[in-house]
Write a protein that holds these residues in place. Structure first.
Motif, PDB file in Angstrom:
ATOM      1  N   MET A   1       0.834  -1.196   0.000  1.00 37.26           N
ATOM      2  CA  MET A   1       0.000   0.000   0.000  1.00 37.26           C
ATOM      3  C   MET A   1       0.868   1.245   0.000  1.00 37.26           C
ATOM      4  SD  MET A   1      -3.144  -0.824   2.598  1.00 37.26           S
ATOM      5  CE  MET A   1      -2.275  -1.915   3.706  1.00 37.26           C
ATOM      6  N   LYS A   2       0.557   2.147  -0.918  1.00 36.04           N
ATOM      7  CA  LYS A   2       1.368   3.360  -1.029  1.00 36.04           C
ATOM      8  C   LYS A   2       1.216   4.220   0.228  1.00 36.04           C
ATOM      9  CE  LYS A   2       2.081   7.067  -4.429  1.00 36.04           C
ATOM     10  NZ  LYS A   2       3.532   7.149  -4.443  1.00 36.04           N
ATOM     11  N   TYR A   3       2.271   4.877   0.608  1.00 33.47           N
ATOM     12  CA  TYR A   3       2.337   5.709   1.817  1.00 33.47           C
ATOM     13  C   TYR A   3       2.223   4.891   3.100  1.00 33.47           C
ATOM     14  CZ  TYR A   3       1.879   9.528  -1.466  1.00 33.47           C
ATOM     15  OH  TYR A   3       2.076  10.388  -2.512  1.00 33.47           O
ATOM     16  N   VAL A   4       2.300   3.579   2.976  1.00 33.11           N
ATOM     17  CA  VAL A   4       2.306   2.740   4.168  1.00 33.11           C
ATOM     18  C   VAL A   4       3.563   1.879   4.151  1.00 33.11           C
ATOM     19  CG1 VAL A   4       1.126   0.907   5.436  1.00 33.11           C
ATOM     20  CG2 VAL A   4      -0.215   2.708   4.340  1.00 33.11           C
ATOM     21  N   GLU A   6       6.318   1.825   2.355  1.00 32.54           N
ATOM     22  CA  GLU A   6       7.656   2.450   2.328  1.00 32.54           C
ATOM     23  C   GLU A   6       8.040   3.013   3.690  1.00 32.54           C
ATOM     24  OE1 GLU A   6       4.780   3.287   0.750  1.00 32.54           O
ATOM     25  OE2 GLU A   6       5.076   5.195  -0.229  1.00 32.54           O
ATOM     26  N   PHE A   7       7.007   3.329   4.511  1.00 32.23           N
ATOM     27  CA  PHE A   7       7.287   3.890   5.831  1.00 32.23           C
ATOM     28  C   PHE A   7       7.453   2.797   6.896  1.00 32.23           C
ATOM     29  CE2 PHE A   7       5.605   7.380   3.407  1.00 32.23           C
ATOM     30  CZ  PHE A   7       6.328   8.475   3.849  1.00 32.23           C
ATOM     31  N   ARG A   8       7.519   1.518   6.411  1.00 30.05           N
ATOM     32  CA  ARG A   8       7.740   0.406   7.339  1.00 30.05           C
ATOM     33  C   ARG A   8       8.974  -0.398   6.931  1.00 30.05           C
ATOM     34  NH1 ARG A   8       1.421  -1.715   7.956  1.00 30.05           N
ATOM     35  NH2 ARG A   8       0.706   0.215   8.924  1.00 30.05           N
ATOM     36  N   LEU A  12      15.612   0.680   6.034  1.00 35.02           N
ATOM     37  CA  LEU A  12      15.644   2.084   6.447  1.00 35.02           C
ATOM     38  C   LEU A  12      15.581   2.191   7.971  1.00 35.02           C
ATOM     39  CD1 LEU A  12      13.307   3.825   3.814  1.00 35.02           C
ATOM     40  CD2 LEU A  12      15.797   3.970   3.977  1.00 35.02           C
ATOM     41  N   LEU A  16      18.048   4.292  10.494  1.00 37.75           N
ATOM     42  CA  LEU A  16      17.577   5.300  11.449  1.00 37.75           C
ATOM     43  C   LEU A  16      17.978   4.924  12.874  1.00 37.75           C
ATOM     44  CD1 LEU A  16      14.034   6.241  10.089  1.00 37.75           C
ATOM     45  CD2 LEU A  16      16.023   7.732  10.253  1.00 37.75           C
ATOM     46  N   PHE A 233       2.258   7.980  12.000  1.00 38.76           N
ATOM     47  CA  PHE A 233       2.026   6.764  12.788  1.00 38.76           C
ATOM     48  C   PHE A 233       2.825   5.556  12.311  1.00 38.76           C
ATOM     49  CE2 PHE A 233      -2.382   8.145  14.423  1.00 38.76           C
ATOM     50  CZ  PHE A 233      -1.821   8.578  15.603  1.00 38.76           C
ATOM     51  N   GLU A 234       3.587   5.685  11.245  1.00 39.74           N
ATOM     52  CA  GLU A 234       4.340   4.522  10.774  1.00 39.74           C
ATOM     53  C   GLU A 234       5.653   4.425  11.558  1.00 39.74           C
ATOM     54  OE1 GLU A 234       3.011   2.353   9.013  1.00 39.74           O
ATOM     55  OE2 GLU A 234       1.233   3.526   8.495  1.00 39.74           O
ATOM     56  N   LEU A 236       8.802   4.126  10.827  1.00 45.26           N
ATOM     57  CA  LEU A 236       9.944   4.974  10.456  1.00 45.26           C
ATOM     58  C   LEU A 236       9.704   6.426  10.861  1.00 45.26           C
ATOM     59  CD1 LEU A 236      10.985   3.641   6.930  1.00 45.26           C
ATOM     60  CD2 LEU A 236      11.852   3.001   9.181  1.00 45.26           C
ATOM     61  N   ASP A 237       8.448   6.848  10.808  1.00 46.53           N
ATOM     62  CA  ASP A 237       8.116   8.201  11.266  1.00 46.53           C
ATOM     63  C   ASP A 237       8.506   8.364  12.730  1.00 46.53           C
ATOM     64  OD1 ASP A 237       6.859   9.029   8.856  1.00 46.53           O
ATOM     65  OD2 ASP A 237       4.997   8.037   9.446  1.00 46.53           O
ATOM     66  N   GLN A 240      12.289   8.509  13.218  1.00 48.22           N
ATOM     67  CA  GLN A 240      12.879   9.799  12.844  1.00 48.22           C
ATOM     68  C   GLN A 240      12.524  10.861  13.884  1.00 48.22           C
ATOM     69  OE1 GLN A 240      11.519  11.883   9.366  1.00 48.22           O
ATOM     70  NE2 GLN A 240      13.372  13.101   9.249  1.00 48.22           N
ATOM     71  N   PHE A 260       5.826  15.008  10.301  1.00 49.92           N
ATOM     72  CA  PHE A 260       4.701  14.509   9.495  1.00 49.92           C
ATOM     73  C   PHE A 260       4.261  15.579   8.490  1.00 49.92           C
ATOM     74  CE2 PHE A 260       0.176  12.528   9.831  1.00 49.92           C
ATOM     75  CZ  PHE A 260       0.492  11.561   8.895  1.00 49.92           C
TER      76      PHE A 260
ATOM     77  N   LEU B   5      -5.324   4.787   7.867  1.00 48.70           N
ATOM     78  CA  LEU B   5      -4.258   4.744   6.864  1.00 48.70           C
ATOM     79  C   LEU B   5      -4.645   5.624   5.680  1.00 48.70           C
ATOM     80  CD1 LEU B   5      -3.713   0.891   6.905  1.00 48.70           C
ATOM     81  CD2 LEU B   5      -2.248   2.611   7.946  1.00 48.70           C
ATOM     82  N   PRO B   6      -3.646   6.102   4.922  1.00 48.05           N
ATOM     83  CA  PRO B   6      -3.975   6.925   3.754  1.00 48.05           C
ATOM     84  C   PRO B   6      -4.668   6.092   2.669  1.00 48.05           C
ATOM     85  CG  PRO B   6      -1.631   7.059   4.307  1.00 48.05           C
ATOM     86  CD  PRO B   6      -2.213   5.955   5.127  1.00 48.05           C
ATOM     87  N   GLY B  23      -5.939  -0.755   0.032  1.00 49.06           N
ATOM     88  CA  GLY B  23      -5.586  -2.169  -0.054  1.00 49.06           C
ATOM     89  C   GLY B  23      -6.624  -2.988  -0.795  1.00 49.06           C
ATOM     90  N   TYR B  42      -4.491  11.263  -2.266  1.00 47.31           N
ATOM     91  CA  TYR B  42      -4.509  10.405  -1.079  1.00 47.31           C
ATOM     92  C   TYR B  42      -5.016  11.224   0.100  1.00 47.31           C
ATOM     93  CZ  TYR B  42      -2.171   6.372  -3.082  1.00 47.31           C
ATOM     94  OH  TYR B  42      -1.885   5.258  -3.807  1.00 47.31           O
ATOM     95  N   LEU B  54      -2.853  14.134   1.563  1.00 46.86           N
ATOM     96  CA  LEU B  54      -1.411  13.931   1.715  1.00 46.86           C
ATOM     97  C   LEU B  54      -0.678  14.722   0.636  1.00 46.86           C
ATOM     98  CD1 LEU B  54      -0.459  10.269   2.518  1.00 46.86           C
ATOM     99  CD2 LEU B  54      -0.727  12.222   4.026  1.00 46.86           C
ATOM    100  N   LEU B  63      10.884  10.425   2.857  1.00 46.64           N
ATOM    101  CA  LEU B  63      11.499   9.137   2.553  1.00 46.64           C
ATOM    102  C   LEU B  63      12.979   9.300   2.210  1.00 46.64           C
ATOM    103  CD1 LEU B  63       8.689   7.391   0.490  1.00 46.64           C
ATOM    104  CD2 LEU B  63       9.614   6.649   2.695  1.00 46.64           C
ATOM    105  N   PHE B  66      14.949   9.834   5.347  1.00 49.27           N
ATOM    106  CA  PHE B  66      15.182   8.565   6.057  1.00 49.27           C
ATOM    107  C   PHE B  66      16.440   7.911   5.503  1.00 49.27           C
ATOM    108  CE2 PHE B  66      10.337   7.579   6.642  1.00 49.27           C
ATOM    109  CZ  PHE B  66      10.287   8.441   7.722  1.00 49.27           C
ATOM    110  N   LEU B  69      19.734   9.930   6.270  1.00 45.06           N
ATOM    111  CA  LEU B  69      20.121   9.843   7.687  1.00 45.06           C
ATOM    112  C   LEU B  69      20.707   8.469   7.981  1.00 45.06           C
ATOM    113  CD1 LEU B  69      16.970  11.501   9.299  1.00 45.06           C
ATOM    114  CD2 LEU B  69      19.303  12.387   9.457  1.00 45.06           C
ATOM    115  N   GLY B  70      20.030   7.436   7.459  1.00 42.20           N
ATOM    116  CA  GLY B  70      20.453   6.075   7.720  1.00 42.20           C
ATOM    117  C   GLY B  70      21.805   5.777   7.091  1.00 42.20           C
TER     118      GLY B  70
END
Ligand code: SF4
Lengths: 381, 77
Positions: A1-4, A6-8, A12, A16, A233-234, A236-237, A240, A260, B5-6, B23, B42, B54, B63, B66, B69-70
């Protein structure tokens, strides 16, 4: 799912985590530790579920805050909702999360339903309004709980009810305000009993902030010298945001920063704020489960919309109901104690039979630790 | 109850309503609280109401940050 997804991302996350570890070694005082409160239940959930605490260096402590609307709803308000269904013959519409909250006399909304109360789960307050429209013979009451994210939708339906001239729809308003609760944690009479609040900064709410913006937190940064980083809420957020907090502490800064930025602006959602201001006004005080009475921390329905206020339409009164005396939620919500330091934890008090607010929903501190952290601790012991 | 979720807007209907997809699941959602939403945007949805759109550019920047930094941290280790 986009925007979900990648943030998990696990790779990465490793990077971090390394960045946080390096940052904590850069403190002027090499022996210092960091305590940050994540206000929101959503962050508590992410931290427990993704094992973020395991990725952090040993000197970074996360303290779970009171930002779960189900947890902080006082028993007395659930009693009122039950009374509406059982004594006043109303059709009570509620978000599913409230059904299992234990109320007085061994009741809950779920049990009241099995005793014949007309209690219905709705996904949205709009469903409650639609039910009232379809059934003019029923008195439909929406049990409105939640922070600044659920308040604007409630405002929308109250306005619609007025436009439609509905005579059989009302709202039991229990909406609460995030900034008042943060202020209360930083400065309340209890802080004296519990000792100083050992907080070095806050992770600010994700979705609440999309509505109220980042500006309301500037007061805490300035007045209490506590950094605030608003985070998504993810996982990686959250990582960071922790890195940003560590850096602020190291550099002696206390600012509001916005991790955010893909959803939160300084001003927030003005359309939603205006609607809320039109329909609601501040309550002088409101009881929060675990925090006690907090002044100006909740909303009630303005006089102009009084006909949609269930507290005015029905003869209801509020009665404060105390939690078990041994419950340590007050200290836990202020970061002074940890769930496992409560004598009742995991024995008398479990998610099936919660004694206090922190065990009520999976976003509460005690419940999160019960579900995700308990066994690890046993294994390590 | 705050774990929204978005979701992407796939259709705009009248009376401030839209169809969103998350999903593979489609649902109706109200746009009464936001302005200028379009198909393909979104949104973060709570209890059937979109609270905000969004910003794809900001998401991309986050992104990237992230990753930077990493990488810097792993190189320094
Ligand atoms: S374990 Fe139960 S009784 Fe103890 S602090 Fe947590 S919620 Fe309160």
């Amino acid at each position: 799912m986009k925007y979900v997804d990648e943030f998990r991302d696990g790779e990465l996350a490793k990077g971090l985590a390394a960045a946080v570890a390096i940052a904590t070694k850069c403190a002027a005082d090499a022996t210092r530790s960091y305590s940050f409160m994540e206000f929101c239940g959503g962050h508590t959930h992410a931290i427990s579920r993704y094992g973020i605490a395991d990725l952090l260096p040993a000197n970074v402590h996360m303290i779970h805050g009171p930002g779960c609307p189900v947890c902080v709803l006082p028993i007395g308000r659930v009693d009122m909702a039950i009374a509406l269904a059982l004594e006043h013959g109303a059709t009570l519409c509620t978000y599913g999360d409230t059904l299992r909250i234990p109320a007085s006399h061994g009741l809950s909304l779920l049990k009241a339903k099995s005793q014949g109360g007309d209690i219905r789960i709705v996904y949205s307050c709009a469903d409650a309004l639609a039910l009232a429209q379809a059934h003019p013979e029923k008195q439909v009451v929406f049990f409105a709980i939640g922070f600044e994210t659920t308040t604007p939708p409630t405002a929308v339906v109250i306005r619609q009810a007025q436009i439609l001239g509905l005579k059989n729809f009302s709202v039991l308003c229990c909406h609460v305000l995030t900034p008042s609760a943060i202020g209360h944690i930083l400065e309340s009479p209890e802080v004296r009993d519990y000792g100083t609040v050992p907080l070095d900064g806050f992770i600010g709410p994700a979705h609440v902030s999309t509505v109220i913006g980042s500006r309301p937190y500037e007061f805490f940064a300035e007045e209490y010298r506590k950094p605030v980083v608003i985070a998504g809420f993810e996982p990686l957020d959250v990582m960071q945001a922790i890195l940003m907090l560590v850096k602020q502490v190291n550099e002696g800064r206390a600012e509001v920063e916005n991790q955010f930025s893909r959803a939160v602006t300084r001003e927030g959602n003005l359309k939603a704020q205006n609607l809320v201001a039109e329909v609601f006004e501040l309550r002088r005080e409101f009881e929060w489960r675990g925090l006690n009475i907090v002044p100006y921390s909740a909303l009630s329905i303005r006089g102009h919309y009084a006909q949609f206020d269930a507290e005015k339409r029905f003869p209801l009164s509020y009665r404060q109901v105390a939690d078990n005396k041994a419950c340590e939620c007050g200290a836990i919500l202020r970061g002074v104690k940890r769930p496992w330091e409560c004598k009742l934890f995991g024995t008398v008090c479990t998610p099936e039979n919660p004694m206090g607010s922190c065990m009520v929903s999976s976003e509460g501190a005690c419940a999160a630790h019960y579900t995700y952290g308990r066994f690890k601790q046993l294994v390590q012991a | 109850m705050c774990l929204a979720l978005p979701a992407i807007i796939v259709e705009i209907r009248d009376a401030d309503m839209a169809v969103i997809e998350l999903g593979g699941v489609r649902k109706e959602c109200s746009l009464a609280l936001i302005d200028d939403a379009a198909v393909g945007d979104y949104v973060i949805v709570h209890v059937g109401y979109a609270l905000t759109k969004l910003d794809p550019e900001e998401a991309e920047k986050t992104l990237q940050l992230f990753a930077e930094l990493g990488e810097a941290a792993l190189a320094a280790e």
